[in-house]
Design a protein around this motif. Structure first.
Motif, PDB file in Angstrom:
ATOM      1  N   ASP A 196      37.458   7.128  22.384  1.00  0.00           N
ATOM      2  CA  ASP A 196      38.422   5.586  22.353  1.00  0.00           C
ATOM      3  C   ASP A 196      39.447   5.468  21.476  1.00  0.00           C
ATOM      4  OD1 ASP A 196      37.070   2.888  24.176  1.00  0.00           O
ATOM      5  OD2 ASP A 196      39.046   2.954  22.830  1.00  0.00           O
ATOM      6  N   ASP A 197      40.540   5.020  21.700  1.00  0.00           N
ATOM      7  CA  ASP A 197      41.644   5.175  20.734  1.00  0.00           C
ATOM      8  C   ASP A 197      41.298   3.766  19.946  1.00  0.00           C
ATOM      9  OD1 ASP A 197      42.162   3.536  23.027  1.00  0.00           O
ATOM     10  OD2 ASP A 197      44.306   3.081  22.605  1.00  0.00           O
ATOM     11  N   SER A 198      40.409   2.866  20.340  1.00  0.00           N
ATOM     12  CA  SER A 198      40.297   1.785  19.442  1.00  0.00           C
ATOM     13  C   SER A 198      38.914   1.888  18.757  1.00  0.00           C
ATOM     14  CB  SER A 198      39.689   0.383  20.365  1.00  0.00           C
ATOM     15  OG  SER A 198      39.216  -0.431  19.738  1.00  0.00           O
ATOM     16  N   ARG A 199      39.130   1.872  17.253  1.00  0.00           N
ATOM     17  CA  ARG A 199      38.075   2.146  16.402  1.00  0.00           C
ATOM     18  C   ARG A 199      36.958   0.937  16.469  1.00  0.00           C
ATOM     19  NH1 ARG A 199      37.611  -0.032  11.161  1.00  0.00           N
ATOM     20  NH2 ARG A 199      39.892  -0.853  11.269  1.00  0.00           N
ATOM     21  N   ASP A 229      36.785   6.557  27.091  1.00  0.00           N
ATOM     22  CA  ASP A 229      37.851   5.404  27.846  1.00  0.00           C
ATOM     23  C   ASP A 229      38.888   6.072  28.584  1.00  0.00           C
ATOM     24  OD1 ASP A 229      39.158   3.307  27.541  1.00  0.00           O
ATOM     25  OD2 ASP A 229      40.251   3.646  25.688  1.00  0.00           O
ATOM     26  N   ASN A 289      42.349   4.543  29.109  1.00  0.00           N
ATOM     27  CA  ASN A 289      43.909   4.733  28.970  1.00  0.00           C
ATOM     28  C   ASN A 289      43.839   4.739  27.063  1.00  0.00           C
ATOM     29  OD1 ASN A 289      45.015   3.538  31.108  1.00  0.00           O
ATOM     30  ND2 ASN A 289      43.766   1.902  30.835  1.00  0.00           N
ATOM     31  N   MET A 290      44.311   6.015  26.685  1.00  0.00           N
ATOM     32  CA  MET A 290      44.470   6.334  25.229  1.00  0.00           C
ATOM     33  C   MET A 290      45.730   7.436  25.016  1.00  0.00           C
ATOM     34  SD  MET A 290      40.651   7.871  24.790  1.00  0.00           S
ATOM     35  CE  MET A 290      40.577   8.807  26.107  1.00  0.00           C
ATOM     36  N   PRO A 291      46.309   7.274  23.961  1.00  0.00           N
ATOM     37  CA  PRO A 291      47.463   8.095  23.971  1.00  0.00           C
ATOM     38  C   PRO A 291      47.498   9.436  23.826  1.00  0.00           C
ATOM     39  CG  PRO A 291      47.010   6.892  21.817  1.00  0.00           C
ATOM     40  CD  PRO A 291      46.047   6.345  22.877  1.00  0.00           C
ATOM     41  N   MET A 321      35.999  -0.347  19.476  1.00  0.00           N
ATOM     42  CA  MET A 321      35.125  -0.033  20.452  1.00  0.00           C
ATOM     43  C   MET A 321      34.193   1.276  20.170  1.00  0.00           C
ATOM     44  SD  MET A 321      33.921  -0.818  23.522  1.00  0.00           S
ATOM     45  CE  MET A 321      34.962  -2.069  23.750  1.00  0.00           C
TER      46      MET A 321
END
Lengths: 294, 168, 127
Positions: free
Chosen positions: C7-10, C52, C54-56, C12
């Motif tokens: 996940d690109d959010s730390r 996840d 949507n991630m870059p 999450m």
């Protein structure tokens, strides 16, 4: 806000009953969860309601339930549903071949996750030409309305619903998910207070009476089990919650184990027979079910 | 595409925000709808954080959540499981608020006909203004304890005109 | 048991790490699909990926298709954990080879129950 002494009483109660911890700082949570129950019991505030809890076991069970955020899951506890498809259903497909119809009671159905979980299993496993009715009952009319609507929030859908079944049986309507019409048409609803005499009904092949007896005192539990016994087909099945049992409550049941689940069946020598309760026995194949512990 | 089904319902947006909020923050204080603030404008409660995300495709929109410092701090602590005495770095806030707007944005996107794509979130201290070609389609002012926050969904002017024409 | 959290959010990743650590998992984190593939290429033995969408750099959907194309990773269980909640997106992810799907926001119980469905979390036997 709830007094310190009352808060620690509730925290102790919760730890004792559920091993859940309720630490200082959660006073607002206890207050928010218990206030509706206090109002329902006719108490002016939560402190007075906690005084009631000190002497009223049934009310304590209700309070513990409210405090444990007991959101209903789909296929709750899994094992009962496995026993349904692997043990009960094969047996019923043999013994009900003449009428090719099943009547199942989802007692205290709440918002309907149990009823619709059963519908999905029946849809997947009933042979062509068979039908089934899930009789969903609850004491709360608003819960029955929810069952009829068959709509669930995103957060509710996340609770135990396999993704494959989500996409096969549900469509999105706004911010909710709606259960397929073919499942809704299998479910009928009726308001039933388990503590009172039951209205006339079909004889049920299977009764799910899960996680509801805890709300009642010992005498009422006995009475409910006795009255449920009269509504279950003599070769039918009763399922209780995973921590509930008929042991020491009612001797008109035979207990059989299927995997991790205990299945209750009406004692073959008539209701309220005099024989001592049989020890739990393992069910290995569906066919062994025809020989009950005599 | 029928625009009557493409109407963004304020009630649904509120339900989405509420659901995300209570799931991340636990069953504590609920969100309640408040009148468009006069004295409680988040912008007037000291500094604010804005978290924004855009949707492109069959439905286009920019979703901006505006939170005063106190709310941003509380949300971040709740999401990361930080204690009151733990130090919060700005990166913590940026990451947590980014995820907050991502989840709210994704769920709002799913209210509308697709397929549409969600951008990566953008978080800033201070206001983020959507592109001038967008007009406000839905504004939700919410109270949370003594605080307030705001969720604004903006859509392209022509998309909004289509919708108004359909409603008329 | 080893979980790879992608996940690109730390934030999450932290939330998910807390849940699966409690279930006894060892955790590796990745900020996008490419980082996750790189981690797998080092030869770590992963039982479960929480992914996840949507991630870059590489999104979760692409990651799933890449993993499913590799026989050596066939035994890994892939669970999407994403805000993408359209019916069609869930169908797409399952068709690409994801085993389960959790929509954000979720409660910790939701993750545990899904892992129980997958046989990746032991249910406590009632006393």
């Amino acid at each position: 806000m709830i007094s310190e002494a009352n808060f620690s009483f509730v925290a102790d109660l919760l730890r004792r009953e559920t091993a859940m911890l309720c630490e200082t700082g959660k006073e607002y949570l206890v207050e928010a969860r218990l206030l509706p129950l206090a109002r329902a019991a006719g108490d002016a505030d939560v402190d007075r309601y906690v005084d009631r809890l000190r002497t009223d076991a049934a009310e304590r069970a209700r309070a513990v339930d409210a405090l444990t955020i007991n959101e209903t899951s789909w296929f709750r506890d899994l094992a009962p549903y496995q026993a349904f498809t692997e043990v009960m259903l094969p047996h019923l497909l043999q013994t009900r071949a003449h009428r090719r119809h099943l009547d199942i009671w989802s007692a205290a159905c709440s918002s309907g996750q149990e009823a619709y979980s059963l519908c999905m299993l029946l849809d997947e496993n009933l042979p062509a030409g068979w039908t089934a009715t899930i009789h969903a009952t609850d004491v709360s009319p608003s819960m029955l309305e929810r069952v009829q609507a068959g709509r669930y929030s995103q957060v509710e859908m996340n609770r135990g619903m396999p993704a494959t079944r989500l996409v096969s049986y549900f469509t999105r309507v706004g911010n909710e998910w709606e259960v397929a019409a073919k499942l809704r048409s299998m479910v009928t609803t009726k308001q039933v207070n388990l503590a009172l005499p039951f209205p006339p009904s079909a004889t049920y092949d299977v009764v799910f009476l899960r996680n509801v007896l805890i709300y009642f005192d010992l005498d009422t539990k006995r009475d409910i089990l006795r009255r449920v016994n009269a509504r279950v087909a003599r070769d039918g099945f009763l399922l209780l919650g995973s921590t509930e049992t008929t042991l020491d409550l009612d001797d008109s049941w035979v207990r059989e184990t299927a995997g991790r689940v205990v299945i209750h069946r009406p004692r073959p020598d008539g209701p309220h027979g005099t024989a001592a309760a049989a020890a739990p026995r393992a069910i290995t194949t569906p066919t062994t079910l025809t020989a009950t512990g005599a | 595409m029928s625009t009557s089904t493409a109407e963004l319902s304020m009630t649904h947006v509120h339900a989405v925000v509420e659901e995300v909020w209570t799931t991340f923050l636990g069953g504590g204080d609920p969100l309640y709808e408040i009148a468009p603030p006069t004295d409680r404008d988040p912008a007037e409660q000291g500094s604010v954080w804005d978290a924004a995300i855009t949707v492109t495709g069959a439905w286009q929109a920019a979703i901006v959540i505006c939170l005063p410092d106190g709310v941003a701090d509380a949300v971040t602590r709740a999401m990361l499981g930080f204690a009151p005495e733990d130090h919060l770095a700005p990166e913590d806030l940026i990451d947590a608020l980014g995820e907050l707007v991502n989840v709210i944005g994704g769920n709002i996107k799913s209210l509308m006909p697709g397929p549409s794509k969600l951008s990566l979130p953008l978080v800033a201290r201070g206001p983020i203004s959507p592109s001038t070609s967008l007009v406000e389609a839905c504004r939700l002012d919410l109270g949370w304890g003594p605080h307030s926050l705001r969720v604004v969904v903006s859509v392209p002017a022509d998309q909004d005109r289509d919708q108004q024409a359909e409603e008329a | 048991m080893h979980a790879l959290i992608i996940d690109d959010s730390r934030t999450m990743r932290t939330i998910l790490r807390r849940i699966v650590t409690e279930l006894g998992y060892e955790v590796t984190e990745a900020g996008n699909g490419q980082e996750a593939l790189d981690a797998l290429e080092t030869g770590i033995d992963v039982d479960l990926c929480l992914i996840d969408w949507n991630m870059p750099l590489m999104d979760g959907y692409t990651f799933v298709t890449r993993v499913r194309a590799e026989p050596r990773w066939r035994s890994m269980t892939l669970m999407m954990v994403t805000t993408e909640s359209e019916h069609g997106q869930i169908v797409r992810a399952l068709a690409a080879g994801a085993h389960e799907y959790v929509i954000k926001p979720f409660t910790p119980e939701a993750i545990v129950e899904k892992l129980e469905l997958l046989g990746l979390a032991a249910r406590e036997v009632p006393a």
